[in-house]
Scaffold this active site. Structure first.
Site, PDB file in Angstrom:
ATOM      1  CG  ASP A 160      37.871  46.639  37.830  1.00 20.49           C
ATOM      2  OD1 ASP A 160      37.013  46.233  37.019  1.00 20.49           O
ATOM      3  OD2 ASP A 160      37.590  47.288  38.864  1.00 20.49           O
TER       4      ASP A 160
HETATM    5 MG   LIG Z   1      35.689  47.294  39.882  1.00 16.46          MG
END
Ligand SMILES: [Mg+2]
Length: 226
Positions: free
Chosen positions: A10
């Site tokens: 991420d």
């Molecule tokens: Mg994040």
């Protein structure tokens, strides 16, 4: 044999500090438009923003609507007469400049890029994420970058993770690990797709879902990723 060959990272609040980027972008927006900046105004904006992004995760808004909707609500609530569309667009430009690394992120990626396939997976807006990925130098470290707005699918959907899997060259699923700070998008998405998950959890909170691993510092990753 390596336990994991493919790492899905991420971006926001896992590799880059999005909180700092948002704070700076919002302060600049208020200053440029002659509006007051206070912590309580910023806190309220953040609440609105989170609720709007939640609607993207459950498919009741599109990415394009997210950009504008958060400032429509904000302007209405604070009775601001400046065009909410203008503020929304200026904010995106400000936000696209924020590239503050989370501690250890760059070093970890340098270490793993030699012998792992790295895929960047972010729920975000192209106009914000693309300049940040380029400016930070992160783009050159990843085999592929998937931005939800461009992909037309977002975490935690199976379709998003399937795209990442394809872009990684369709590895065995048990060789894949997703690493992220968000339970609702990164961890839930990994669970939906059936791969191992690593929750980046600097606050050391109790995991609300069955995560495979949770870490407080990125420097702990080498213990997990053989
Ligand atoms: Mg994040």
């Amino acid at each position: 044999m390596k336990k994991y060959t493919t790492l899905l990272f991420d971006l926001d609040d896992t590799l880059l500090d999005f909180g700092i980027a948002e704070d700076q972008a919002f302060r600049q927006l208020m200053t440029d438009n002659g509006l007051p900046f206070t912590q309580s105004i910023f806190d309220r904006y953040n609440e609105i923003n989170r609720s709007v992004w939640k609607q993207l995760e459950d498919h009741s808004l599109t990415s394009d609507q997210v950009k504008f909707r958060r400032f429509e609500i904000f302007c209405q609530e604070f009775k601001i007469s400046i065009s909410s569309e203008k503020l929304a667009l200026e904010y995106l430009v400000n936000l696209s400049k924020g590239v503050q690394f989370i501690d250890g992120a760059w070093e970890i990626l340098q270490r793993f890029r030699q012998d792992h396939t790295l895929i960047l997976v972010t729920n975000g807006l192209s106009a914000v994420q693309t300049p940040r990925i380029q400016k930070s130098g992160l783009g050159s470290l990843f085999s592929a970058v998937i931005i939800s707005e461009e992909a037309g699918v977002s975490k935690p959907s199976v379709a998003f993770f399937e795209l990442a899997w394809k872009m990684a060259g369709k590895p065995e699923k048990d060789k894949m690990l997703v690493i992220g700070d968000s339970i609702s998008s990164d961890i839930q998405g990994g669970i939906n797709f059936g791969i191992d998950t690593c929750w980046y959890n600097p606050a050391n909170a109790v995991p609300p879902l069955p995560v495979t691993y949770h870490i407080q510092r990125l420097g702990q990753l080498p213990e997990i990723i053989a």
